[in-house]
Design a protein around this motif. Structure first.
Motif, PDB file in Angstrom:
ATOM      1  N   MET A   1       0.880  -0.996  -0.146  1.00  0.00           N
ATOM      2  CA  MET A   1      -0.036   0.010  -0.113  1.00  0.00           C
ATOM      3  C   MET A   1       1.030   1.170  -0.149  1.00  0.00           C
ATOM      4  SD  MET A   1      -3.042  -0.955   2.547  1.00  0.00           S
ATOM      5  CE  MET A   1      -3.838   0.422   2.415  1.00  0.00           C
ATOM      6  N   ASN A   2       0.302   2.350  -0.493  1.00  0.00           N
ATOM      7  CA  ASN A   2       0.973   3.419  -0.694  1.00  0.00           C
ATOM      8  C   ASN A   2       1.313   4.054   0.609  1.00  0.00           C
ATOM      9  OD1 ASN A   2       1.133   3.364  -3.441  1.00  0.00           O
ATOM     10  ND2 ASN A   2      -0.287   4.918  -3.757  1.00  0.00           N
ATOM     11  N   GLU A   3       2.533   4.838   1.000  1.00  0.00           N
ATOM     12  CA  GLU A   3       2.495   5.521   2.311  1.00  0.00           C
ATOM     13  C   GLU A   3       1.680   6.841   2.156  1.00  0.00           C
ATOM     14  OE1 GLU A   3       6.641   5.312   4.121  1.00  0.00           O
ATOM     15  OE2 GLU A   3       7.113   5.778   1.998  1.00  0.00           O
ATOM     16  N   PRO A  60      -0.952  10.741  13.559  1.00  0.00           N
ATOM     17  CA  PRO A  60       0.333  10.431  14.216  1.00  0.00           C
ATOM     18  C   PRO A  60       1.461  10.306  13.475  1.00  0.00           C
ATOM     19  CG  PRO A  60      -0.899   8.755  14.642  1.00  0.00           C
ATOM     20  CD  PRO A  60      -1.914   9.501  13.821  1.00  0.00           C
ATOM     21  N   PRO A  61       2.652  10.842  13.695  1.00  0.00           N
ATOM     22  CA  PRO A  61       3.857  10.423  12.685  1.00  0.00           C
ATOM     23  C   PRO A  61       4.436   9.165  12.661  1.00  0.00           C
ATOM     24  CG  PRO A  61       4.526  11.706  14.898  1.00  0.00           C
ATOM     25  CD  PRO A  61       3.085  11.583  14.808  1.00  0.00           C
ATOM     26  N   ASP A  62       4.005   8.346  13.636  1.00  0.00           N
ATOM     27  CA  ASP A  62       4.255   6.955  13.294  1.00  0.00           C
ATOM     28  C   ASP A  62       3.685   6.170  12.145  1.00  0.00           C
ATOM     29  OD1 ASP A  62       2.074   6.658  14.710  1.00  0.00           O
ATOM     30  OD2 ASP A  62       2.571   5.082  15.889  1.00  0.00           O
ATOM     31  N   LYS A  87       9.056  18.876  11.734  1.00  0.00           N
ATOM     32  CA  LYS A  87      10.126  18.032  11.968  1.00  0.00           C
ATOM     33  C   LYS A  87      10.144  17.769  13.710  1.00  0.00           C
ATOM     34  CE  LYS A  87      14.158  18.019   9.926  1.00  0.00           C
ATOM     35  NZ  LYS A  87      14.150  16.457   9.616  1.00  0.00           N
ATOM     36  N   ASP A  88       9.959  18.896  14.151  1.00  0.00           N
ATOM     37  CA  ASP A  88       9.864  18.785  15.454  1.00  0.00           C
ATOM     38  C   ASP A  88       8.869  18.114  16.267  1.00  0.00           C
ATOM     39  OD1 ASP A  88      12.028  20.767  15.790  1.00  0.00           O
ATOM     40  OD2 ASP A  88      10.999  22.245  16.357  1.00  0.00           O
ATOM     41  N   LYS A  89       7.616  17.890  15.609  1.00  0.00           N
ATOM     42  CA  LYS A  89       6.690  17.255  15.811  1.00  0.00           C
ATOM     43  C   LYS A  89       6.603  15.714  15.699  1.00  0.00           C
ATOM     44  CE  LYS A  89       2.878  20.648  14.872  1.00  0.00           C
ATOM     45  NZ  LYS A  89       2.427  21.066  15.977  1.00  0.00           N
ATOM     46  N   GLY A  90       8.097  15.406  14.893  1.00  0.00           N
ATOM     47  CA  GLY A  90       8.239  13.948  14.738  1.00  0.00           C
ATOM     48  C   GLY A  90       8.081  13.426  13.493  1.00  0.00           C
ATOM     49  N   TYR A  91       7.617  14.271  12.586  1.00  0.00           N
ATOM     50  CA  TYR A  91       7.120  13.982  11.344  1.00  0.00           C
ATOM     51  C   TYR A  91       8.516  13.341  10.202  1.00  0.00           C
ATOM     52  CZ  TYR A  91       2.321  14.392  12.291  1.00  0.00           C
ATOM     53  OH  TYR A  91       1.165  14.271  12.731  1.00  0.00           O
TER      54      TYR A  91
END
Length: 226
Positions: A1-3, A60-62, A87-91
């Motif tokens: 599946m596509n990200e 969520p970034p995971d 980026k700071d949010k974890g993405y």
């Protein structure tokens, strides 16, 4: 599946990014996110438009990645601020490279960059993070484009050049070999740069390009040079 990815922004560039990611990439756009004060719609292309401060809980970034689709507002500062915020949010910030661009095998392209169709990126070119190359540019061998830059269309950057961070280059500009452009410069449309430019934070125009009296910081209301 596509990200799955979240597009930051809901303006014209965000719509273009949706189109290109959807029809010419392995990514699937799941939603759009904007800062609260700019939230004017609930959906775009049938997808949710949410407040940026809610994006972590909703997407969520995971499980989702992101792309910041902002143009050159405030000399690329707005796009850079949101890029750093994500980026700071974890993405993880993804890049788009058109299937109709020519990118040589050892060229390097950073994250959150957008390479439109008909760009030619030659041998050992290095494109930084958070860069936009609109359509039809030529980036010559061993040239380096710094972070947070914006090149419009039909710009020719010859070999062994260095383009400093945050620089904006207007349409139909020509830059000769071995030219250094300092950070925070604006190269006006149709200009010709045949030798390295001396000062950062300047607006250069003409053929050959010459510095104008008003600085970039004055013109764009940027209080402190970064």
């Amino acid at each position: 599946m596509n990200e799955k990815i979240i597009i930051i922004g809901d303006g014209e560039f965000a719509e273009i990014a949706y189109e290109y990611f959807t029809y010419d990439s392995t990514y699937e756009v799941a939603a759009f996110a904007v800062e609260k004060e700019y939230l004017t719609k609930d959906s775009l292309f049938g997808l949710p438009v949410v407040e940026l401060n809610q994006v972590n809980s909703l997407y969520p970034p995971d499980k989702y990645k992101a792309y910041v689709a902002i143009t050159f507002t405030k000399m690329n500062r707005v796009r850079t601020r949101l890029y750093n915020s994500m980026k700071d949010k974890g993405y993880t910030l993804v890049s788009y490279v058109s299937s109709k661009a020519f990118v040589w095998r050892n060229a390097v392209i950073g994250e959150n960059s957008f390479i439109f169709e008909d760009n030619t990126i030659q041998y050992h070119v290095n494109i930084g993070n958070n860069v936009v190359l609109w359509s039809g540019n030529h980036i010559g061998h061993r040239t380096k484009i710094g972070d947070n830059c914006f090149l419009t269309s039909h710009v020719v950057v010859s070999g062994y050049c260095n383009v400093g961070d945050y620089t904006f280059i207007g349409v139909n500009t020509t830059i000769g070999d071995n030219v250094n452009i300092p950070k925070d410069c604006v190269i006006a449309a149709g200009s010709t740069v045949i030798k390295s430019l001396p000062d950062s934070g300047k607006i250069y125009m003409g053929s050959p390009a010459k510095a104008q009296e008003k600085t970039v910081y004055e013109h764009f209301g940027i209080e402190v040079a970064e």
